[in-house]
Design a protein around this motif. Sequence first.
Motif, mmCIF file in Angstrom:
data_model
loop_
_atom_site.group_PDB
_atom_site.id
_atom_site.type_symbol
_atom_site.label_atom_id
_atom_site.label_comp_id
_atom_site.label_asym_id
_atom_site.label_seq_id
_atom_site.Cartn_x
_atom_site.Cartn_y
_atom_site.Cartn_z
ATOM 1 N N VAL A 85 0.901 -1.234 0.040
ATOM 2 C CA VAL A 85 0.133 0.142 0.017
ATOM 3 C C VAL A 85 0.818 1.221 -0.097
ATOM 4 C CG1 VAL A 85 -1.723 1.123 1.431
ATOM 5 C CG2 VAL A 85 -1.635 -1.196 1.197
ATOM 6 N N PRO A 86 0.654 2.321 -0.739
ATOM 7 C CA PRO A 86 -0.390 2.602 -1.729
ATOM 8 C C PRO A 86 -0.251 2.018 -3.090
ATOM 9 C CG PRO A 86 0.838 4.442 -1.653
ATOM 10 C CD PRO A 86 1.693 3.433 -0.728
ATOM 11 N N THR A 87 0.993 1.187 -3.423
ATOM 12 C CA THR A 87 1.291 0.933 -4.867
ATOM 13 C C THR A 87 0.176 0.308 -5.316
ATOM 14 O OG1 THR A 87 3.503 0.763 -4.588
ATOM 15 C CG2 THR A 87 2.729 -0.533 -6.369
ATOM 16 N N ASP A 88 -0.448 -0.850 -4.772
ATOM 17 C CA ASP A 88 -1.411 -1.514 -5.240
ATOM 18 C C ASP A 88 -3.032 -0.712 -5.324
ATOM 19 O OD1 ASP A 88 0.110 -4.046 -5.248
ATOM 20 O OD2 ASP A 88 -0.602 -4.617 -3.405
ATOM 21 N N LEU A 89 -3.025 0.226 -4.348
ATOM 22 C CA LEU A 89 -3.979 1.169 -4.405
ATOM 23 C C LEU A 89 -4.004 2.097 -5.511
ATOM 24 C CD1 LEU A 89 -6.670 2.181 -3.085
ATOM 25 C CD2 LEU A 89 -5.154 3.568 -1.797
ATOM 26 N N LEU A 90 -2.847 2.415 -5.905
ATOM 27 C CA LEU A 90 -2.799 3.141 -6.984
ATOM 28 C C LEU A 90 -2.897 2.666 -8.392
ATOM 29 C CD1 LEU A 90 -1.738 6.108 -8.567
ATOM 30 C CD2 LEU A 90 0.618 5.258 -8.181
ATOM 31 N N HIS A 91 -2.367 1.412 -8.584
ATOM 32 C CA HIS A 91 -2.605 0.768 -9.647
ATOM 33 C C HIS A 91 -4.246 0.425 -9.931
ATOM 34 C CE1 HIS A 91 1.453 0.358 -10.975
ATOM 35 N NE2 HIS A 91 1.879 -0.009 -9.634
ATOM 36 N N ALA A 92 -4.733 -0.139 -8.758
ATOM 37 C CA ALA A 92 -6.272 -0.250 -8.827
ATOM 38 C C ALA A 92 -7.046 0.902 -9.158
ATOM 39 C CB ALA A 92 -6.473 -0.826 -7.614
ATOM 40 N N TRP A 93 -6.532 1.898 -8.780
ATOM 41 C CA TRP A 93 -7.184 3.529 -9.092
ATOM 42 C C TRP A 93 -7.117 3.519 -10.402
ATOM 43 C CZ3 TRP A 93 -10.692 6.451 -6.390
ATOM 44 C CH2 TRP A 93 -10.896 7.829 -7.071
ATOM 45 N N HIS A 94 -5.672 3.522 -10.907
ATOM 46 C CA HIS A 94 -5.403 3.437 -12.331
ATOM 47 C C HIS A 94 -6.216 3.052 -13.113
ATOM 48 C CE1 HIS A 94 -2.548 4.319 -15.709
ATOM 49 N NE2 HIS A 94 -2.300 5.477 -15.340
ATOM 50 N N ARG A 95 -6.685 1.752 -13.211
ATOM 51 C CA ARG A 95 -7.263 0.861 -13.687
ATOM 52 C C ARG A 95 -9.090 1.111 -13.658
ATOM 53 N NH1 ARG A 95 -4.248 -2.980 -11.259
ATOM 54 N NH2 ARG A 95 -5.769 -3.603 -10.310
ATOM 55 N N ASN A 96 -9.294 1.444 -12.556
ATOM 56 C CA ASN A 96 -11.032 1.450 -12.235
ATOM 57 C C ASN A 96 -11.431 2.652 -11.751
ATOM 58 O OD1 ASN A 96 -10.780 -1.444 -12.710
ATOM 59 N ND2 ASN A 96 -10.428 -1.665 -10.563
ATOM 60 N N SER A 98 -12.912 5.335 -9.638
ATOM 61 C CA SER A 98 -13.457 5.688 -8.273
ATOM 62 C C SER A 98 -14.276 4.371 -7.756
ATOM 63 C CB SER A 98 -14.501 6.678 -7.915
ATOM 64 O OG SER A 98 -15.563 6.956 -8.944
ATOM 65 N N ASP A 99 -14.652 3.451 -8.849
ATOM 66 C CA ASP A 99 -15.274 2.251 -8.896
ATOM 67 C C ASP A 99 -14.672 1.145 -8.029
ATOM 68 O OD1 ASP A 99 -17.198 3.174 -10.540
ATOM 69 O OD2 ASP A 99 -16.522 2.072 -12.324
ATOM 70 N N ASP A 103 -14.959 -1.928 -3.720
ATOM 71 C CA ASP A 103 -14.275 -3.325 -3.123
ATOM 72 C C ASP A 103 -13.251 -3.207 -2.156
ATOM 73 O OD1 ASP A 103 -15.782 -4.736 -5.126
ATOM 74 O OD2 ASP A 103 -14.440 -4.224 -6.741
ATOM 75 N N VAL A 104 -12.936 -1.982 -1.817
ATOM 76 C CA VAL A 104 -11.942 -1.704 -0.890
ATOM 77 C C VAL A 104 -12.490 -1.866 0.820
ATOM 78 C CG1 VAL A 104 -10.015 -0.224 0.310
ATOM 79 C CG2 VAL A 104 -10.643 -0.520 -2.324
ATOM 80 N N HIS A 105 -11.935 -2.541 1.507
ATOM 81 C CA HIS A 105 -12.271 -2.856 2.988
ATOM 82 C C HIS A 105 -11.243 -2.415 3.982
ATOM 83 C CE1 HIS A 105 -16.111 -4.593 1.479
ATOM 84 N NE2 HIS A 105 -15.327 -5.262 0.726
#
Length: 121
Positions: A85-96, A98-99, A103-105
């Motif tokens: 974190v936040p690398t995984d979060l950034l990549h997920a944000w980049h792909r998706n 605010s959607d 899925d983030v808990h």
Amino acid sequence: MHLIGGLLRYDGEQVEPRSVHAILDAMQPGKPSCRAVRCSGPVGLGVLSAASSSDNQPPEPNLSEADSWVMVADARMYALGAKQVPTDLLHAWHRNGSDLLADVHGDFAFACWNPHRKTLT
């Protein structure tokens, strides 16, 4: 614990790192800490990592960059199976976008700068 701060210049001028460091200095909790600062055009983001009361060493700052995007975060995420974190979060944000938030808990706060669209989220 991670404290995040930043500066957005509405006049479009370049943010100087010393300005973001001054913000982080004001947030300093008085314990050992480390920090990371990134400035990109009119936005400067920083994260201050403070040691917990039981630690003498602060954790590494949560700052990530990808394709000119910059993200700072205070996050403990579970659903993404995030290891970095936040690398995984950034990549997920980049792909998706605010959607991904559906899925983030976990406990999180972040700021993400997209220099291509000139948006700060």
